[in-house]
Design a protein around this motif. Structure first.
Motif: not given
Length: 238
Positions: A170-178, A191-203, A205-209
């Motif tokens: 059972i997977r829950r909310n996740r976040t990735s950090i740079a 590259g970090l910009a891509d990690d933040v914004q690809t798929y509008f940041g909804l993945g 594995r998107n960096v959110t912090q």
């Protein structure tokens, strides 16, 4: 279907997606119309990576060998699979793994990603009829021996209530950090910009912090993020 036949079916699906014929193009169009987050650029990006990385025949063969997969599993189960819909075809890897393993699966697709995943399953059923025995769809996942679900922390509580007594993931909310220290090159920030914004940041594995030192100069990062300025033309993001 034996393991070789399952690999062959998935590889054929990969070629179908990569060729972007009329049927796949129509499924992508309907997916973009139904979900404003699934812009054509990101649907194409997800499709291309799944076709070339997940569904490459050699890669599938190596994957099966590395996990010791056989024609039939030693302990057959029906796996109840609840797919997410935050990014295009995010449930594909779960479907692929269960199918390769030889287990049966009962799939509940996400209403946010219905057209792409239903097309994938329908195409397998049509062109490789043996897959019908392995992959079925349903609104209610009853009578399964195990469950895999993906959702928010809130939905995870419901999944625990319904499926907690069975073997489960059972997977829950996740976040990735740079972690930044100010020495990043322009290429690294792009590259970090891509990690933040690809798929509008909804993945997940998107960096959110971002963790940065005091006095960090954000201007180079903001410049790198400008390449996604077109997001403001999308009403949902705006």
């Amino acid at each position: 279907m034996n393991l070789k036949q399952r690999i062959t079916a998935l590889a054929a699906l990969g070629r179908h997606i990569a060729e972007s014929g009329p049927e796949w193009t129509e499924a992508c169009r309907r997916a973009s119309e139904a979900n404003a987050w699934f812009i054509p650029e990101f649907v194409e990006k997800a499709s291309r990576h799944i076709a070339t990385a997940y569904l490459d025949e050699d890669a599938l063969t190596r994957f099966a060998e590395s996990h010791g997969l056989k024609d039939e599993p030693g302990h057959p189960l029906t796996v109840g699979l609840v797919m997410a819909g935050n990014i295009p075809m995010v449930g594909m890897h779960d479907l692929l793994c269960i199918f390769l393993s030889g287990q049966r699966q009962l799939v509940k697709t996400s209403s946010k990603d219905r057209f792409l995943m239903e097309h994938v399953i329908g195409w397998l059923h049509s062109h490789h009829p043996g897959s019908r025995e392995y992959i079925r769809t349903a609104e209610l996942l009853k009578g399964c021996g195990s469950y895999i679900t993906t959702g928010s922390d809130n939905t995870a509580r419901y999944f625990e209530q319904y499926f907690g007594r069975y073997p489960h993931i059972i997977r829950r909310n996740r976040t990735s950090i740079a972690l930044l220290d100010g020495s990043e090159t322009r290429e690294e920030l792009v590259g970090l910009a891509d990690d933040v914004q690809t798929y509008f940041g909804l993945g997940c594995r998107n960096v959110t912090q971002l963790l940065v030192p005091e006095g960090y100069d954000f201007v180079p990062l903001l410049e790198a993020l400008r390449r996604y300025g077109f997001f403001l033309d999308r009403h949902k993001y705006h």
